[in-house]
Design an enzyme around this catalytic site. Sequence first.
Site, PDB file in Angstrom:
ATOM      1  N   GLY A   1      -4.074  -4.393  -4.073  1.00  0.00           N
ATOM      2  CA  GLY A   1      -5.021  -3.342  -4.428  1.00  0.00           C
ATOM      3  C   GLY A   1      -4.233  -2.130  -4.852  1.00  0.00           C
ATOM      4  O   GLY A   1      -3.609  -1.477  -4.029  1.00  0.00           O
ATOM      5  N   HIS A   2      -4.185  -1.891  -6.152  1.00  0.00           N
ATOM      6  CA  HIS A   2      -3.454  -0.741  -6.651  1.00  0.00           C
ATOM      7  C   HIS A   2      -4.460   0.313  -7.103  1.00  0.00           C
ATOM      8  O   HIS A   2      -5.178   0.113  -8.073  1.00  0.00           O
ATOM      9  CB  HIS A   2      -2.538  -1.165  -7.809  1.00  0.00           C
ATOM     10  N   THR A   3      -4.506   1.393  -6.373  1.00  0.00           N
ATOM     11  CA  THR A   3      -5.456   2.452  -6.729  1.00  0.00           C
ATOM     12  C   THR A   3      -4.767   3.441  -7.653  1.00  0.00           C
ATOM     13  O   THR A   3      -3.692   3.943  -7.333  1.00  0.00           O
ATOM     14  CB  THR A   3      -5.938   3.188  -5.457  1.00  0.00           C
TER      15      THR A   3
ATOM     16  N   ASP B   1       0.816  -1.224   0.000  1.00  0.00           N
ATOM     17  CA  ASP B   1       0.000   0.000   0.000  1.00  0.00           C
ATOM     18  C   ASP B   1       0.847   1.271   0.000  1.00  0.00           C
ATOM     19  O   ASP B   1       0.428   2.308   0.509  1.00  0.00           O
ATOM     20  CB  ASP B   1      -0.961   0.052   1.210  1.00  0.00           C
ATOM     21  N   GLU B   2       2.032   1.203  -0.574  1.00  0.00           N
ATOM     22  CA  GLU B   2       2.926   2.373  -0.577  1.00  0.00           C
ATOM     23  C   GLU B   2       2.554   3.388  -1.662  1.00  0.00           C
ATOM     24  O   GLU B   2       3.097   4.484  -1.696  1.00  0.00           O
ATOM     25  CB  GLU B   2       4.388   1.946  -0.803  1.00  0.00           C
TER      26      GLU B   2
ATOM     27  N   GLN C   1       2.237  -5.972  -2.871  1.00  0.00           N
ATOM     28  CA  GLN C   1       2.645  -5.999  -1.460  1.00  0.00           C
ATOM     29  C   GLN C   1       4.011  -5.314  -1.257  1.00  0.00           C
ATOM     30  O   GLN C   1       4.374  -4.475  -2.069  1.00  0.00           O
ATOM     31  CB  GLN C   1       2.658  -7.435  -0.912  1.00  0.00           C
TER      32      GLN C   1
ATOM     33  N   THR D   1      -9.872  -5.031   0.830  1.00  0.00           N
ATOM     34  CA  THR D   1     -10.813  -5.512   1.858  1.00  0.00           C
ATOM     35  C   THR D   1     -11.533  -4.379   2.580  1.00  0.00           C
ATOM     36  O   THR D   1     -12.451  -4.646   3.360  1.00  0.00           O
ATOM     37  CB  THR D   1     -10.052  -6.340   2.914  1.00  0.00           C
TER      38      THR D   1
ATOM     39  N   LYS E   1       2.393   2.114  -5.009  1.00  0.00           N
ATOM     40  CA  LYS E   1       3.099   1.580  -6.189  1.00  0.00           C
ATOM     41  C   LYS E   1       2.261   1.754  -7.446  1.00  0.00           C
ATOM     42  O   LYS E   1       2.774   2.019  -8.516  1.00  0.00           O
ATOM     43  CB  LYS E   1       3.412   0.083  -6.014  1.00  0.00           C
TER      44      LYS E   1
HETATM   45  P1  IMP Z   1      -2.636 -12.779   1.911  1.00  0.00           P
HETATM   46  O1  IMP Z   1      -1.678 -12.221   0.931  1.00  0.00           O
HETATM   47  O2  IMP Z   1      -4.084 -12.535   1.564  1.00  0.00           O
HETATM   48  O3  IMP Z   1      -2.367 -14.217   2.236  1.00  0.00           O
HETATM   49  O4  IMP Z   1      -2.420 -11.987   3.299  1.00  0.00           O
HETATM   50  C1  IMP Z   1      -1.207 -12.076   4.031  1.00  0.00           C
HETATM   51  C2  IMP Z   1      -0.853 -10.724   4.637  1.00  0.00           C
HETATM   52  O5  IMP Z   1      -0.501  -9.807   3.616  1.00  0.00           O
HETATM   53  C3  IMP Z   1      -1.991 -10.051   5.412  1.00  0.00           C
HETATM   54  O6  IMP Z   1      -1.436  -9.324   6.496  1.00  0.00           O
HETATM   55  C4  IMP Z   1      -2.573  -9.079   4.401  1.00  0.00           C
HETATM   56  O7  IMP Z   1      -3.235  -7.990   5.018  1.00  0.00           O
HETATM   57  C5  IMP Z   1      -1.320  -8.630   3.692  1.00  0.00           C
HETATM   58  N1  IMP Z   1      -1.551  -8.172   2.318  1.00  0.00           N
HETATM   59  C6  IMP Z   1      -1.811  -8.929   1.230  1.00  0.00           C
HETATM   60  N2  IMP Z   1      -1.944  -8.146   0.144  1.00  0.00           N
HETATM   61  C7  IMP Z   1      -1.738  -6.893   0.542  1.00  0.00           C
HETATM   62  C8  IMP Z   1      -1.697  -5.628  -0.140  1.00  0.00           C
HETATM   63  O8  IMP Z   1      -1.857  -5.522  -1.363  1.00  0.00           O
HETATM   64  N3  IMP Z   1      -1.444  -4.542   0.633  1.00  0.00           N
HETATM   65  C9  IMP Z   1      -1.217  -4.623   1.956  1.00  0.00           C
HETATM   66  N4  IMP Z   1      -1.225  -5.769   2.641  1.00  0.00           N
HETATM   67  C10 IMP Z   1      -1.491  -6.890   1.938  1.00  0.00           C
END
Ligand code: IMP
Length: 434
Positions: free
Chosen positions: A40-42, A13-14, A221, A298, A16
């Site tokens: 989630g890339h906004t 969520d930086e 991520q 989410t 990117k």
């Molecule tokens: P998963 O990738 O759904 O298995 O989640 C593992 C961890 O990564 C959790 O803490 C999520 O909140 C975090 N996470 C996964 N995708 C993102 C993202 O795009 N941004 C921020 N955190 C993420």
Amino acid sequence: MSILVVVGAQWGDEGKGKIVHFLARKAEYVARYQGGNNAGHTVVVGKKRYALHLIPSGILMKQTKNIIGSGVVISPRAFREEVLGLEKRGISSRKRLFVSFGAHVILPYHILLDGLREESGRGIGTTKRGIGPCYEDKVARIGIRVCDYLEPETFKKLVVQNLKIRSAELARLRPLASIEKEVFADYDLLRRFIAPYAQDTSLLLSEAIERGENVLLESAQGAMLDLDFGTYPFVTSSSPIAGGAATGSGIAPASVEFVLGVTKAYTTRVGLGPFPSEMEVKRGDYLREKGHEYGTTTGRPRRIGGLDLVQLRHAIRVSGINALAVTKLDTLSGTGPIEVCRAYRWKGKTLTHFPWSRKAQGEAKPILIRLPGFNGNLASARLFSDLPKAAQDYILWIEKNLGIPIPIVSVGPDLKQTIVRDASLSSLADFVKP
Ligand code: IMP
């Protein structure tokens, strides 16, 4: 010709998405190399806001071709929805979006298993998109790749086999027959939909590199969610660090010429797990509202913290980050003095390197330094010199203390709100020239 990797230098969520969108103006190819629709890339284009989860942010630049690499896990259902959603808004993916034959598919039972584990009392706060269980299958060598998904006989055989293997867990949720039915309910539709996009994307990329084109590899991520170098076990199940770019896209590691890290001017994290520089609630609440810090995928409120030099140094090292883009500097305006974490205190010791043990990561307390805050509307700044002096000083201070250049500063979601301080840095130059 330049090969550039863009990585998240924090917990995701930086920003990117916006930075990749900006750099994609000069890219022939943008490739995602890991993760799935957990991302989630906004991206904001004029008055329109796009939330991309699976498709690379380069899709919003008409001339750019886009790749979903073999390191990505792809939900055929989410893929179709995202492609159709973009089409409805006038953005076509035909002949400019390619999915690797080697990407593993996320099926309904992966999502069920993700939910089950999250509710088992040992959850880590995943996005519940089935990411972890799909990568588990990949590592266990029972995964189903896009090339297998496209062959109905192979696919059917693998699904039946995998449901059997996972039956002990799955049967606690629903009868296996109903899960199998769900997997096959829209299989034909989804298989036909994805087929024209499927390609040997490693080959496409290597041909592009041979032709001397600009290629941008985009992580989802961030470093602290990396399976090997993040805050294990509170991590995602793939390798967002720059090393993942080669394995997840099928290009030679030596062809990567520049790694750009993206960091916010402060820190956020969604989900559970250690967060040494997390702020006290009141200040965090204020920044969360000001910066709209809610998860794109989410909708969960993000946890808020100060910039963390220990964590950033770790990210810079494990990805070989050459330079940083700092985003959301505008959000800090008017929030008072800026607190930055310069080291951790743990068991009477000062830590300047990110610790490995989960105990140390969880118990480390930040040693903070206070820097002067700044006021005013930064959103209209177009040049570094337009920024308040204290905001400029903050960037220069980070640069000095991390020993790394910050050629890009972002002060809002629009492309125009991107300040390029230095357009001369080796391979990055090819992507930032006007
Ligand atoms: P998963 O990738 O759904 O298995 O989640 C593992 C961890 O990564 C959790 O803490 C999520 O909140 C975090 N996470 C996964 N995708 C993102 C993202 O795009 N941004 C921020 N955190 C993420």
